[in-house]
Write an enzyme that holds these catalytic residues in place. Structure first.
Site, PDB file in Angstrom:
ATOM      1  N   ASP A  77       0.814  -1.227   0.000  1.00  0.00           N
ATOM      2  CA  ASP A  77       0.000   0.000   0.000  1.00  0.00           C
ATOM      3  C   ASP A  77       0.843   1.271   0.000  1.00  0.00           C
ATOM      4  OD1 ASP A  77      -2.123  -1.806   0.291  1.00  0.00           O
ATOM      5  OD2 ASP A  77      -2.130  -1.616   2.470  1.00  0.00           O
ATOM      6  N   GLU A 253     -11.481   1.190  -3.757  1.00  0.00           N
ATOM      7  CA  GLU A 253     -10.823   1.582  -2.504  1.00  0.00           C
ATOM      8  C   GLU A 253      -9.500   2.272  -2.813  1.00  0.00           C
ATOM      9  OE1 GLU A 253     -10.465  -2.156  -0.496  1.00  0.00           O
ATOM     10  OE2 GLU A 253      -9.102  -2.982  -1.974  1.00  0.00           O
TER      11      GLU A 253
END
Length: 581
Positions: A77, A253
Site C-alpha cells: 500500500d 478503494e
C-alpha cells in the site's frame, strides 16, 4: 467469476466493521516488562540474511538500470509525496511496531529509511489486534499552503478508526494521533491550490442500497485545516461501485485525488487485493464531481495474463502518483511475486513504473503487460541501493552484529514494542523472554525481519542454555500466531534439545527433535528454495546438521494463512514454552 482474492477482501470488510471496538491495553507488556529481566535471557551475537532469487541472477543490472520492486518484502500500500526535491514514501504496517515505515529519496531510485511515522505507543494501539488489523493504507501528503506534511490512515485497533498525524519535517518525528469522525477505510487527503482541503475514502453504500458483495463507494468530505476535522454535512459520494456498476465491480478503494491542467483526477484500486486487483481513474472539472471514468480503464493490472507465466508478478494495484525530477511522473503500487508453488510468502511489495501523463489521463508505462524486473534509470542518477545507507534490492545480504547503540530500522515487533524486550549489550542482542509463546495473539518477545526473497538463507548465533523445559530461544518463520515454524533449543531433564515445530490453523506438530551438546554459541539456520524450507543447526559454526528434512513453506503464504502480511523471520525467546522434545 471466482477470484482468489475474495477471502482476503471479505476479511478486510470484517475488519472495517470493527473499527470502533476499543481494545484495552495489556499492562503485562508495557515498558515495565524490561525491568523484570530474566537472569537466563538469550544473547543473539549475530544475524545474517542473504537473498538468492534466480530472477536477479538472470537479469543483472546494467549501469543505466534499477530493480522494481524498489522495496522487497512486506511493504504494501505505498503512498508518495514530495516537497521540492525531497520525496517521501510510506507503507501499511498492520500490527507491526513501530508503525508506518517512511523512506526518503531525492531521485526516485535510491531510498533511505528515515524512521517510522508511528513510533510512539500513544499513536499505535495494536497490543491485542490481529496481525492483519492495525494500520491500513496510509496516505502521505505535503500541503504547500501551510508547509505541513500529513499522514492519514485507518487504524483498526484500540478504537482508533480513521486518524491523522502531521509534522513540519518527516525526519524529526510526527505529532499526536488525531482521531477523525467518519467511517470507512483508506482515507486520503487532497489539497487544492486555492487552499481548500478534502478527504476521500472508501465506505459502505448507504444503508439499504448495497447491490452485491463487494459493493463499495468512494466518499468525499471537506476538511478544516484549522481544526483538523471533516466538516459535518459536506460528505458526498463520488463513485458508486466502481467504473461501471452494471458490471458489479468489487472493492473500489485506496482513492487518491490529483489536480493537473485545471482538472481533477480520482485514482482508485478496484477488484480486491488478490488476482483481480487493478487501478482505475476518473476525471472531473470539480473536486466534488461528477467524476467520469476513463475509457481505457484499468490503467494498471496483471489479471489478464497466463497464470503459469514465467517470473510472474501479480495482484498489481493500489497505486499513487507523483511528479518526479524533471517533471517526469512515476507511480508506486503494490504487487506480489509468487514462489515456485504459486504461493505468496514475501507479501505485497512496493513496485514502481514511469508514467506518461502527456495526454488527458496518465498512462502507466508497461502497466498493462507482464511486469519486468528492471527499469531504466532517470538521466543523471547513479544507482546506490544497498550502499551509503540506502535500502537494498536485488540479491543482497543484510548482516547485523548488534554492535550499535540502536536497533536497525528493519527490525520490528508484532503488537509489542521492541524496547520492551530487547537490550543491546557488549556481547550482542539480549532478548528478555516473556512468559507468552509465539502462538499468543498478544505481544511476544520476538524481533522480526521481513522475508524479502523466495529463496534465501538466514542464520543466527545465540549464547544461551535454557534452564528448564519452559524456556526456549531460537528462530521462527512466522506468518501469524496460527501459522508458523519454531526452531530453537529447550531443555528436558538435564539434556538440551533442538526442536522444530510446525503450527497450522493453530494446531502444533513436533516435526523433529534432536538431543545436542554444545559449549557456548548455538548456530541456527533456515534455508528456503521457493516453497522448500530446511532448518539446520551447528555447535561449532562450521558444520551444520539438518533437523526435520525439507518442509513446506505453505503455511507461511497468504494463500494458506490468509491476511495481508508477508512472512517474517524472528529472533525469539520465551519462558512459556510448550514444545516437548
Amino acid at each position: 467469476m471466482k477470484h482468489k482474492n475474495k477471502p482476503i477482501t471479505s476479511l478486510k470488510r470484517l475488519f472495517a466493521s470493527l473499527l470502533f471496538i476499543a481494545l484495552p491495553l495489556s499492562g503485562a507488556y508495557s515498558q515495565d516488562s524490561k525491568k523484570k529481566e530474566s537472569r537466563n535471557a538469550p544473547v543473539f551475537t549475530q544475524f545474517s540474511y542473504k537473498g538468492n532469487d534466480a530472477i536477479y541472477e538472470k537479469n543483472p543490472l546494467q549501469p543505466n538500470e534499477f530493480y522494481s520492486p524498489i522495496l522487497q518484502g512486506c511493504y504494501p500500500d505505498p503512498s508518495i509525496t514530495h516537497k521540492g526535491k525531497d520525496y517521501y514514501l510510506v507503507n501499511s504496517s498492520f500490527a507491526m511496531t513501530p508503525g508506518v515505515p517512511i523512506f526518503h529519496s531525492t531521485d526516485m531510485v535510491n531510498w533511505k529509511q528515515i524512521g517510522h511515522v508511528l513510533d510512539k505507543p500513544s499513536q499505535l494501539k495494536v497490543e491485542k489486534s490481529g496481525i492483519s488489523q492495525g494500520i491500513y493504507a496510509p496516505d502521505i501528503k505535503y500541503n504547500p499552503y501551510n508547509d505541513t506534511f500529513y499522514m492519514i490512515t485507518t487504524q483498526i485497533a484500540g478504537g482508533m478508526g480513521n486518524m491523522m498525524v502531521k509534522t513540519k519535517d518527516p525526519a524529526k518525528g510526527w505529532g499526536d494521533a488525531i482521531k477523525l469522525q467518519f467511517d470507512g477505510i483508506d482515507p486520503s487527503l487532497f489539497f487544492d491550490d486555492n487552499g481548500k482541503a478534502y478527504v476521500v475514502h472508501n465506505d459502505a453504500p448507504p444503508a439499504g442500497t448495497e447491490l452485491y458483495n463487494g459493493h463499495r463507494v468512494i466518499k468525499l468530505w471537506e476538511y478544516d485545516l484549522a481544526t483538523d476535522k471533516v466538516i459535518a454535512g459536506t460528505d458526498k459520494i463520488l463513485v458508486n461501485g466502481g467504473t461501471d456498476i452494471n458490471q458489479k465491480p468489487i472493492w473500489i478503494e485506496g482513492p487518491h485525488m490529483y489536480k493537473k491542467d485545471g482538472r481533477y483526477f480520482l485514482m482508485c484500486a478496484e477488484g480486491g487485493t488478490g488476482d483481480w486487483h487493478s487501478e482505475v481513474i476518473f476525471s472531473s472539472d470539480s473536486p466534488t464531481g461528477p467524476f467520469v471514468p476513463a475509457k481505457n480503464n484499468p490503467i494498471l493490472t496483471q489479471r489478464y495474463f497466463a497464470k503459469d507465466r514465467k517470473d510472474k508478478v501479480d495482484w498489481a494495484g493500489h497505486a499513487d502518483l507523483v511528479e518526479g525530477p524533471g517533471g517526469k511522473y512515476y507511480a508506486v503500487f503494490l504487487a506480489v511475486r509468487p514462489n515456485n508453488k504459486d504461493r505468496v510468502n514475501t507479501g505485497r511489495e512496493t513496485f514502481m513504473v514511469p508514467v506518461d501523463w502527456s495526454g488527458e489521463f496518465p498512462v502507466f508505462e508497461n502497466g498493462l503487460v507482464p511486469l519486468k524486473p528492471k527499469l531504466k534509470m532517470p538521466e543523471g542518477v547513479t544507482n546506490q541501493t544497498g550502499k551509503n545507507g540506502f535500502f537494498p534490492n536485488g540479491n543482497f545480504t543484510f548482516q547485523d552484529q548488534f554492535k550499535t547503540n540502536v536497533l536497525d530500522l528493519k527490525w520490528i515487533g508484532i503488537r509489542g514494542w521492541r524496547e520492551s524486550f530487547t537490550t543491546l549489550t557488549k556481547q550482542g542482542l539480549k532478548i528478555i523472554p516473556f512468559d507468552t509463546n509465539i502462538q499468543a495473539a498478544v505481544p511476544t518477545s520476538t524481533l522480526f525481519y521481513r522475508q524479502q526473497h523466495a529463496s534465501f538463507k538466514a542464520e543466527t548465533a545465540l549464547n544461551y542454555k535454557p534452564g528448564s523445559e519452559k524456556e526456549l530461544a531460537g528462530l521462527v518463520c512466522y506468518q501469524n500466531e496460527k501459522y508458523n515454524y519454531v526452531f530453537g533449543v529447550t531443555k528436558k531433564g538435564s539434556e538440551y534439545y533442538v526442536v522444530l515445530e510446525r503450527t497450522e490453523k493453530g494446531i502444533s506438530e513436533l516435526v523433529s527433535t534432536e538431543k545436542i551438546k554444545y559449549k557456548k554459541d548455538l548456530h541456527l539456520q533456515v534455508i528456503a528454495q521457493g516453497d522448500d524450507y530446511m532448518f539446520n543447526y551447528s555447535v561449532d559454526g562450521v558444520n551444520y546438521k539438518n533437523v526435520g528434512g525439507t518442509v513446506s513453506g505453505d503455511i507461511l503464504s497468504t494463500d494458506v494463512a490468509g491476511g495481508f502480511t508477508g512472512s517474517l523471520i524472528g529472533l525469539y525467546a520465551t519462558s512459556g514454552n510448550d514444545i516437548k522434545p
